[in-house]
Every structure is written in structure tokens, then in C-alpha cells.
Design an enzyme around this catalytic site. Sequence first.
Site, mmCIF file in Angstrom:
data_model
loop_
_atom_site.group_PDB
_atom_site.id
_atom_site.type_symbol
_atom_site.label_atom_id
_atom_site.label_comp_id
_atom_site.label_asym_id
_atom_site.label_seq_id
_atom_site.Cartn_x
_atom_site.Cartn_y
_atom_site.Cartn_z
ATOM 1 C CB SER A 1 -0.757 -0.123 1.169
ATOM 2 O OG SER A 1 -1.754 -1.057 1.147
ATOM 3 N NE ARG B 1 1.064 3.489 10.717
ATOM 4 C CZ ARG B 1 1.721 2.263 10.493
ATOM 5 N NH1 ARG B 1 2.836 2.415 10.128
ATOM 6 N NH2 ARG B 1 1.258 1.106 11.214
ATOM 7 C CG HIS C 1 -2.099 2.521 5.006
ATOM 8 N ND1 HIS C 1 -2.503 1.896 5.746
ATOM 9 C CD2 HIS C 1 -2.447 1.485 3.767
ATOM 10 C CE1 HIS C 1 -2.826 0.727 5.787
ATOM 11 N NE2 HIS C 1 -2.686 0.439 4.500
#
Length: 203
Positions: A10, A33, A36
Site C-alpha cells: 500500500s 500513514r 493509507h
Amino acid sequence: MINHPILDQSFAIIDREINSHNFTPSEYAIVRRAIHATADFGFLELFRFSPTAITSAIAAIHRKTPIITDVTMVKQGIATLVSKTFQNPLIAAIERVNKFEKDKTRTEVGILNCFEQYPEAIYVIGNAPTALIALCERVSQSKGKPALIVGVPVGFVSVVESKNVLSRLEIPQICIEGRKGGSPVAAAIVNALIVLAWENKEC
């Protein structure tokens, strides 16, 4: 610390789609992050870091400074990584409400109760703008200063205002501009900071 292969895949997709940016490597690790966690590339334009935010947070995590979240959902989102690494005390402010106070939300009461006990903690606000405003007001009147404030409440009522109040404080802070934010973003930011602290644990 080894990431799950799906997480690495990812991150690679996110890197390819973003291609270039103006963040430092540590800042980008946090932004990536959050993207994500939400699949929302709009966050790329909304993150704001004060100059000492990340270094202050890493030092505090190394000291096992308490991490105070506004709600239980944010606490649960970081509990696993905290338990596997530095084992900082982890407290949800909404669980620290002994009695109802007129004209105050539960998270507002809880965050103020936590600040009385842990003024130098890391504070993470992912949902409650009233808690962020109350915390900022109390910090401005106090000698005790948090190691970091993560101000990313989400919604329409008092959200932008709360972030503006935070921006006026000379406190290490990470903020999302505008109405976006929420528990997944707040948890992602703290988890990224824990990873950064782990990678720098010998420093």
C-alpha cells in the site's frame, strides 16, 4: 519493526501516486500513514507540522510519556503498537469523567481532568473539537506544556475554530486544516510517530 506485506504494498502505491512532495522524510511517513488509513490523498495538502513536533514527540515516547486520546476509538487504534513497543501509559479522556458538568461535553471534562494529572503528556484529539478548545485554553494558562498536541477533530461544528485556537499556541503540534480528520487519522499519526521513535530508539 517489520511491516505486514500488504502495508508495504500500500505504501508503494501511495508513493507512486504522490510522486513528489515537500515534506521531510519523517513528516512524509506520518502523512503517508494517514493517507493509507483513509485512502484520501487530499490530506497531502492539509497537514501542518510545527518545527519541533516530531522531535518532541519521539523524545516523549522514548520517556514513556502518557498518551492521552480524546475518545476510546483513537486509544484502541494505537493500543497494539504501543503494547509492542514502548508501552507508554495510554488513556482515553472520555473514560476519565467522574461527573457530568453543565455546558461541557464529556470529552471536554475528561481532557481537563487528564491535563491536571498529566500536563506534559502527548494529547491526541481525533473527534472532539470542544476538548481541543478546552485543552488549548488550559494550556495557555498553565506552566505545564504538552510534549505534543495532535489536533485532528472531524466535522462541521467548532472544528475549524478549534484548530485555529491550537495554531496560535507555541506548542509542538500536528494539525489537519479544515473539517477533515477523525479517529483513523489521529491513530495513524500516533502509530507513525511510534514507528519513527522505534527506528530512532538508540538515539
